[in-house]
Structure formats: structure tokens, C-alpha cells
Enzyme design. Structure first.
Site, short mmCIF file in Angstrom:
data_model
loop_
_atom_site.label_atom_id
_atom_site.label_comp_id
_atom_site.label_asym_id
_atom_site.label_seq_id
_atom_site.Cartn_x
_atom_site.Cartn_y
_atom_site.Cartn_z
CB SER A 86 -14.10 8.07 -10.50
OG SER A 86 -12.82 8.25 -9.92
CG HIS B 142 -7.62 -0.12 -4.54
ND1 HIS B 142 -7.24 1.15 -4.96
CD2 HIS B 142 -8.80 0.02 -3.91
CE1 HIS B 142 -8.18 2.02 -4.61
NE2 HIS B 142 -9.14 1.37 -3.98
#
Length: 646
Positions: A327, A370
Site C-alpha cells: 500500500s 469501507h
């Protein structure tokens, strides 16, 4: 015809003058010969008496003192120390075996050293001195000198040998020297005569190797007179060579030692860059090794132990190790998308926990998803689905272009061994290297730093430095060579829209300082030194659909070599950046748990120039940090400025 009296008188005068000139010349020659005979028979009688006893004049090379290597504060990190040794010249020795037998009666010499010396004498010219043993005591040298008449061809010498005061802490950067080998000579087209000196030390790895020409210097010579027994009668003359040039690195040896200690018990790499000039303040790889083992030639047992260690202590992970960036690559993806105008900062993408691309499901790390998430929240919470979506819009070629602009997929020019180029893949690369067409799934994988993308800790630190400053920061390791300043690493503007830079930086600030940020647990409390950053976790194994349905196996329940890599990149202070850092912990698990705490501690150490106050840390970890600081400070050496080239 009778000559006139006047002519007779003139002729007589001419003959008299000629006789005087010839007589004078003869007298001068006789006088010069007499003076020369007096000089030879009286003034130089001793010299010619010695020569008459089969004395000889030998010319020997004088090794120059190797240049020293200092850290940025002038502390020696590669120095020289006196080394007593005994050498033999085969053509002066006569019966080599007999002489060596006598030598072993005087001093204790390892049989393996004797065997090596015998082999070396067979391979080298008879007039080349061969080292029999080194690192002798002064008492041994005195005994050899006393017995020189009985040891033809043997001579005790004093020279210099390399020593590394900081041991393993700088091993992967400074490297080490070792005796020149036949392999070394085979790689050099026009070898320096110095390299023919037995056991002459040359750089093998690291800066010692890459700066060999500067550090080595040039040889001197001395003419010595020896008698038939091999005893040196006198030194006729000496011409000193040029010592090697001193080199000053940009590293801070105490910070380097701290970082190395902080990585203890991990297989990891970390890099710290000074954002004012690109200076590399620390380049650490763990575990490490003691370079002093290599100076004389490492033993088989030590070499075997280093090679058999699964954590690879000989590998300079910080510069030559390459890893999927996970990430930490998301900044590259989002900056490429914003610069291409395919995503607006406030635009949201829905994350249900996965994204389907042509019947292939790509999962988010958060199984339940999310929900609707924008750029800022996607970085702060590290949502994967957001990047799956925007990567399909921008395409791999623009992502690769942005990656290279930020220093990924680029080999940075440093005087270190095996600096990795990494890989910022694009369509052309896959067609050229793999002979395959680029697929959309490859782009999706690359968007979160997986798939073909590979980066080193050095490259990740450069990327972070460029994001923090908006400039083309180039890493610099050499500060001075022989007192001459080397070019600064702070370059021109990146040419990226400042609005893009501000958005990404603000998100990185919240990664570390907002309660929902992935690195909040490793935040810095001291407001003047708070950091911005990004966590990363990269998979090293494929998770099957069956495993995902049953529940993904935790890293701690897997064998070490199958666990995820843990990564973190950051800079501090976030409102006035001074230092950038990258940390990669091999098979460390999650970046937030394994890499972020290390990066926080390093950034605080760099900013404070030593141990930071406990108040800089969250209250819940202060007891642990106090114990950690005490342990590390006991390990970090103080260094020495007393070692020199003589």
C-alpha cells in the site's frame, strides 16, 4: 733548402707550446685517475668490500597508506592499524623448507599459514616477497630480527591493515577489504603493480570496492642493500608514494548504529534521507556481519555460518533487496490519476470489500468494506477497492511514468554493491520481457503495489522524500573526497501540480495522527516532531478462495518465510519536512504493527540527534520505550576519532 734562423726560432716556439699543452692534459688525466683511485680505495672502500661479498641492491615497492573513510561528523568508520608481519624472498632463501623450519622454532606459526605461503611462493616470481605470517607481536618481530643471519630471505616488516571500529553497524555500506586474489587480478586489464604484493588489501564490497582507485593511492619505492645472507645492510634511498584519498560519507554513524540496533532480531532494511540535500543519514540492513572477519581472509566456518543463515546477513537489503511495495505504492496510483484528470479529490468510490474485474474478484483488506470513500479517506484507511477503480481509469503506463518520476524502478547511482533497479512495469516491459500482452488484472494488482511491481527500501525513501518536498531529491552518499565537496542531491521541482501534492501529504498526515489512520498506534505526541506516512503490507503467497472462505490464516500462524512483508514510509516534521524514512521488515506481518513503530523511533532519533524524551511517545508505550532506549544505548558504540592512517 736551408731554413732561415727566424723560421727555426718560430717553429721551436710552436713545438714547445704543443708539448706544454699535451703534457698538461696528460698530467690532468693522471691526476683525475689518482683522485678516483683514492676515492675508490679509501673513501668507498667499505662499500666495495660489501659488494665484493656478493651484496646486492634490491628495489622494493612501498605500499601506500589506504585512505580513511569518515562519517559526516569526522568519526573514522574505516581506519588503519599497525600490523607486524614476516615475509620471505624465495631467491634469497636457498633451501626454503629449511629456513621455514628454523623460523617456526623462533615464532609460533600456524601450519596452514605455512602451507599457504609455500603454495604462494610456487606461483609467484622468486624475487617477490611472500607473507608468511602477520599480526605478530613486537616480541616475535624482535626475535626474528635477532636471528636474521640464520634466516636468509626472511625479513620482519611493519605495515598497515584495515580495521572497522563500528563493526557490523556499517558493514553493508562501507564494505570490507581483503587480500587480492587471482580472481581479482583476472578482472583487471592493466593491474597496478601494487596488486602483486602478497596479501595486499583491496576493496571487495561496498564503498571500499566502488571507491578503490581513490582509496588505494600509488606505490612508493625503496632501494636496499642486502648481503649474501639476506640481511639488510642499509637503505640507499626511498621515494614515498601517494597515500589514498580520504573520503567522508554523508552517514551519521551514531544514527546508523541506532537504526541497526533498532532493527535487531529482524530481517529488515531501513533508509533515512536528509531532505535539505539528499544526504543519506542511515542505510541499515539486518542482520549484519563483522567486516573485520574478512580483512585477513575469512575462515571456512565463519563463511559457512554466514551463508547458511536464512536471514541472509550478507545481503544489503536496504539497497539491493526488492519487495512488492504494497500500500505504500498507493500514493503513486492516486497521483497518476489526479495528474491525468481521471479522478477528482472529493469523488467517492464504493467499497463493498471486493471489486470484480472480468469475473476475477480482487479483495480489500477489510472484509466488510469501507463503504463510500474518497481520496483522503482511501489513503488514511488504506482502502484497496478505491485504487482498483481509479487504476483502471488511468492505466498502467501513466502509473509507471509517475513511479519513475518519484524514483521507483530507477537505479540510483551510489558507490555501493548491487544497487537494485526495482521494477515499475508497463505494457512495453511485459511484451519485451515476458512476450505477453498486458492485462487489466495486472493493472489492478499494480495499483496496490502487488503483481510485478518491485521496490527497494532506498527507492521507497527517495519516493517519500520527493513527495514531502515536491523536488527531485537524489540520494547522496559521498560528501567529500580528499576535501572536495560532492554535488548536492536536492534537485529541481518534480513538476507535479501542487494541489495534488497537498492532498496526498494531508492524507499521509492523517494516516499517522487521526484515530482511524492505519499508523495511529505509532504516532508521535510531540507536535513539533509529528510525522506523516503510509503503511504497507505485501503478500508473498497466494490466498486461495477456499482459505478466504474459511478465514485467512493469520501471519503469526504461518511459517516465517510465508508471512507478509511489513512496510512503512514517512517524513517528519510533517509541516516542515527534514527527514524521510522507509522501513521494510521481511515477513514481518502488517506494516502498522511491525514497520511503523520502527520508523517512528528512527524519525524521532534523527530529529532529536539522540534519544528523544519519553513525552514524545504515547503514554501507553513509554515504559517499553524506556527499556528499549536503555538497551540500545548500551549497544551503540561511542566511536573514536583517534584512529588514523599511521
Amino acid at each position: 733548402m736551408k731554413r732561415a734562423p727566424k723560421d727555426v726560432i718560430a717553429s721551436a716556439r710552436t713545438v714547445s707550446r704543443r708539448a706544454l699543452v699535451v703534457g698538461g692534459l696528460q698530467l690532468g688525466v693522471v691526476g683525475a685517475l689518482g683522485l678516483r683511485m683514492q676515492s675508490l680505495q679509501v673513501e668507498q672502500a667499505d662499500q666495495f668490500r660489501l659488494l665484493a661479498e656478493e651484496n646486492r641492491i634490491n628495489i622494493r615497492l612501498l605500499p601506500p597508506s589506504r585512505g580513511l573513510i569518515f562519517d559526516r561528523n569526522g568519526i573514522p568508520i574505516a581506519a588503519n592499524e599497525q600490523n607486524y608481519r614476516v615475509v620471505m624472498v624465495r631467491e634469497d632463501a636457498g633451501d626454503v623448507g629449511e629456513v621455514l623450519a628454523k623460523l617456526t622454532e623462533i615464532v609460533d606459526i600456524d601450519p596452514s599459514d605455512l602451507a599457504r605461503a609455500m603454495e604462494e611462493m610456487r606461483r609467484r616470481s622468486p624475487f617477490v616477497p611472500v607473507t608468511i605470517a602477520d599480526r605478530l607481536s613486537w616480541e616475535d618481530v624482535a626475535q626474528i630480527n635477532l636471528n636474521t643471519p640464520a634466516l636468509p630471505g626472511i625479513q620482519a616488516e611493519v605495515g598497515l591493515s584495515r580495521v572497522y571500529p563500528w563493526g557490523a553497524d556499517l558493514a553493508h555500506v562501507v564494505g570490507y577489504v581483503g587480500p587480492v586474489s587471482d580472481y581479482d587480478l583476472s578482472r583487471i586489464d592493466d593491474p597496478d603493480p601494487l596488486l602483486q604484493i602478497p596479501k595486499f588489501q583491496i576493496g571487495k564490497t561496498g564503498a571500499e570496492n566502488k571507491l578503490e582507485r581513490s582509496l588505494r593511492g600509488s606505490a612508493g619505492t625503496r632501494r636496499i642493500e642486502v648481503n649474501a645472507a639476506g640481511r639488510i645492510m642499509r637503505e640507499l634511498d626511498r621515494q614515498e608514494g601517494d597515500p589514498g584519498k580520504d573520503v567522508q560519507l554523508t552517514l551519521d554513524s551514531r544514527l546508523q548504529s541506532y537504526v541497526q540496533a533498532r532493527l535487531d532480531n529482524e530481517s529488515a532494511g531501513a533508509v533515512v534521507i536528509d531532505l535539505e540535500n539528499g544526504d543519506l543519514r542511515a542505510i541499515a540492513s539486518a542482520p549484519a556481519f563483522d567486516p573485520n572477519l574478512f580483512v585477513r581472509g575469512i575462515s571456512v566456518s565463519d563463511w559457512t555460518a554466514l551463508n547458511a543463515d536464512k536471514y541472509r546477513p550478507l545481503a544489503a537489503k536496504a539497497v539491493q533487496g526488492t519487495y512488492p511495495p504494497g500500500s505504500t505504492f498507493k500514493m503513486v496510483t492516486v497521483m497518476a490519476a489526479m495528474e491525468a484528470g481521471v479522478v477528482a479529490p472529493d469523488e467517492t468510490v464504493y467499497c463493498p470489500g471486493y471489486t470484480d474485474v472480468f469475473n476475477i474478484r480482487f479483495h480489500c483488506w477489510k472484509r466488510g468494506g469501507h463503504g463510500n470513500i474518497d481520496l483522503h479517506e482511501s489513503l488514511k484507511q488504506s482502502c484497496d477497492c478505491y485504487y482498483y477503480e481509479i487504476a483502471q481509469r488511468v492505466g498502467i503506463d501513466k502509473m509507471a511514468e509517475m513511479a519513475r518520476k518519484l524514483g521507483l524502478g530507477v537505479r540510483h547511482d551510489l558507490p555501493l554493491s548491487a544497487v537494485a533497479e526495482g521494477l515499475a512495469p508497463d505494457k512495453e516491459w511485459k511484451a519485451r520481457v515476458r512476450g505477453e500482452e498486458w492485462r487489466i488484472g495486472d493493472t489492478v494488482n499494480a495499483s496496490i503495489g502487488q503483481g510485478y511491481v518491485l521496490t527497494s527500501p532506498l527507492q521507497l525513501a527517495v519516493m517519500t522524500a520527493r513527495i514531502a518536498t515536491g523536488r527531485v531529491v537524489t540520494p547522496r552518499l559521498i560528501r567529500l573526497i580528499d576535501g572536495v565537496e560532492q554535488p548536492s542531491g536536492l534537485g529541481e521541482s518534480l513538476g507535479i501540480n501542487e494541489n495534488t501534492m497537498r492532498r496526498v501529504r494531508a492524507s499521509m498526515v492523517d494516516v499517522c495522527n487521526h484515530r482511524r489512520g492505519t499508523a495511529y498506534g505509532s504516532r508521535i505526541i510531540d507536535e513539533a516532531h509529528q510525522m506523516a506516512g503510509k503503511t504497507g503490507t505485501s503478500q508473498v503467497r497466494r490466498i486461495t478462495p477456499e482459505e478466504r472462505a474459511a478465514g485467512v490464516t493469520r501471519n503469526e500462524d504461518l511459517p516465517w518465510e510465508r508471512r507478509d512483508h511489513a512496510l512503512f514510509v514517512g517524513y517528519a516534521p510533517y509541516d516542515n519536512p527534514r527527514y524521510a524514512v522507509s522501513v521494510v521488515v521481511e515477513h514481518g506481518g502488517g506494516g502498522s504493527a511491525a514497520a511503523a513503530p520502527i520508523a517512528r523511533d528512527i524519525l524521532l532519533q534523527a530529529q532529536y540527534g539522540g534519544p528523544p524524551p519519553l513525552e514524545a511517545y504515547p503514554a501507553g508505550v513509554r515504559d517499553k520505550i524506556a527499556e528499549q532506549q536503555s538497551r540500545i544505548e548500551a549497544r551503540v558504540p561511542q566511536g573514536s576519532s583517534g584512529l588514523s592512517r599511521v
